[in-house]
Scaffold this active site. Structure first.
Site, PDB file in Angstrom:
ATOM      1  N   ASN A   1      97.481 127.853  41.650  1.00 32.39           N
ATOM      2  CA  ASN A   1      97.671 126.455  42.089  1.00 32.39           C
ATOM      3  C   ASN A   1      99.160 126.647  42.892  1.00 32.39           C
ATOM      4  O   ASN A   1      99.354 126.390  43.969  1.00 32.39           O
ATOM      5  CB  ASN A   1      97.324 125.329  41.381  1.00 32.39           C
ATOM      6  CG  ASN A   1      97.516 124.190  42.246  1.00 32.39           C
ATOM      7  OD1 ASN A   1      96.655 124.067  43.107  1.00 32.39           O
ATOM      8  ND2 ASN A   1      98.213 122.994  41.930  1.00 32.39           N
TER       9      ASN A   1
ATOM     10  N   VAL B   1      94.852 123.864  51.786  1.00 32.06           N
ATOM     11  CA  VAL B   1      94.198 124.078  50.719  1.00 32.06           C
ATOM     12  C   VAL B   1      94.872 123.142  49.626  1.00 32.06           C
ATOM     13  O   VAL B   1      96.102 123.234  49.370  1.00 32.06           O
ATOM     14  CB  VAL B   1      94.288 125.449  50.115  1.00 32.06           C
ATOM     15  CG1 VAL B   1      93.739 125.650  48.662  1.00 32.06           C
ATOM     16  CG2 VAL B   1      93.682 126.428  51.078  1.00 32.06           C
ATOM     17  N   PRO B   2      94.193 122.096  49.306  1.00 30.12           N
ATOM     18  CA  PRO B   2      94.681 120.816  48.836  1.00 30.12           C
ATOM     19  C   PRO B   2      95.112 120.954  47.296  1.00 30.12           C
ATOM     20  O   PRO B   2      94.500 120.159  46.567  1.00 30.12           O
ATOM     21  CB  PRO B   2      93.734 119.607  49.014  1.00 30.12           C
ATOM     22  CG  PRO B   2      92.492 120.541  49.157  1.00 30.12           C
ATOM     23  CD  PRO B   2      92.876 121.731  49.871  1.00 30.12           C
ATOM     24  N   CYS B   3      96.074 121.687  47.038  1.00 28.11           N
ATOM     25  CA  CYS B   3      96.581 121.822  45.913  1.00 28.11           C
ATOM     26  C   CYS B   3      97.176 120.627  44.981  1.00 28.11           C
ATOM     27  O   CYS B   3      97.214 120.256  44.141  1.00 28.11           O
ATOM     28  CB  CYS B   3      97.620 123.050  45.617  1.00 28.11           C
ATOM     29  SG  CYS B   3      99.090 122.722  46.640  1.00 28.11           S
ATOM     30  N   HIS B   4      97.435 119.597  46.081  1.00 27.92           N
ATOM     31  CA  HIS B   4      98.052 118.355  45.559  1.00 27.92           C
ATOM     32  C   HIS B   4      97.113 117.400  44.898  1.00 27.92           C
ATOM     33  O   HIS B   4      97.288 116.520  44.124  1.00 27.92           O
ATOM     34  CB  HIS B   4      98.700 117.557  46.949  1.00 27.92           C
ATOM     35  CG  HIS B   4      97.691 117.276  47.816  1.00 27.92           C
ATOM     36  ND1 HIS B   4      97.105 118.036  48.859  1.00 27.92           N
ATOM     37  CD2 HIS B   4      96.860 116.071  48.244  1.00 27.92           C
ATOM     38  CE1 HIS B   4      96.411 117.792  49.843  1.00 27.92           C
ATOM     39  NE2 HIS B   4      96.292 116.344  49.325  1.00 27.92           N
TER      40      HIS B   4
END
Length: 175
Positions: free
Chosen positions: A131, A140-143
């Protein structure tokens, strides 16, 4: 799926409510990296890890990418799914990043839950490392990954930006 290194990468800049975005795209119009202007060294380091020595040339990101990012920040939370992207990385990292793409806007998931989703329930720390190595911030929604107790944890763009993105998407994590 791993991808071969691009012959050329183009760097563009785009405004956002939480800071200027750096957009690295290849000649085919695929997004290769997104990061915040104040984290440019991080983006360059990740690009180097994935592709080796590739110089960034000034150049416009594809219009569709810029339009989708603007739409996302204006409230169309599904707009990011229209952005074509590819990146290097290990098979494990690729699996984590693909699974991140399946975490819906407005929701969060723990690192352990993502590890379970990819069939590696004992790989929680490795999921966290993958991540953290995600070169495609926001897209790429690592949040959307949070700690085991739902608290906000680290984010490559800073925890304040992570909190903003989650609030923008309507997620209500603790922390």
């Amino acid at each position: 799926m791993p991808t071969r290194p691009p012959a050329r990468l183009f760097l563009d800049r785009a405004p956002s409510p939480i800071g200027e975005l750096l957009l690295a795209s290849d000649a085919e119009g695929m997004l290769r990296a997104v990061d915040f202007h104040d984290f440019e060294p991080r983006m360059l380091r990740l690009l180097g890890l994935h592709y080796g020595a590739v110089a960034l040339e000034p150049g416009a990101a594809p219009t569709a990418t810029r339009v989708a990012l603007a739409a996302y920040f204006e409230g169309d939370l599904t707009a990011l799914t229209a952005i074509p992207w590819t990146t290097g990385g290990t098979a494990f990292q690729q699996a984590v990043w693909r699974a991140l793409g399946d975490v819906a806007a407005g929701t969060t998931l723990t690192y352990a839950a993502l590890a379970l989703r990819i069939g590696k329930p004992a790989a929680v720390r490795a999921v966290g490392a993958a991540n953290g190595a995600n070169p495609l911030s926001i897209v790429v929604p690592c949040h959307r990954l949070v700690g085991a107790n739902g608290a906000l944890t680290g984010y490559g763009g800073g925890v304040e930006r992570k909190a903003w993105l989650l609030a923008h998407e309507g997620a209500r994590p603790r922390g």
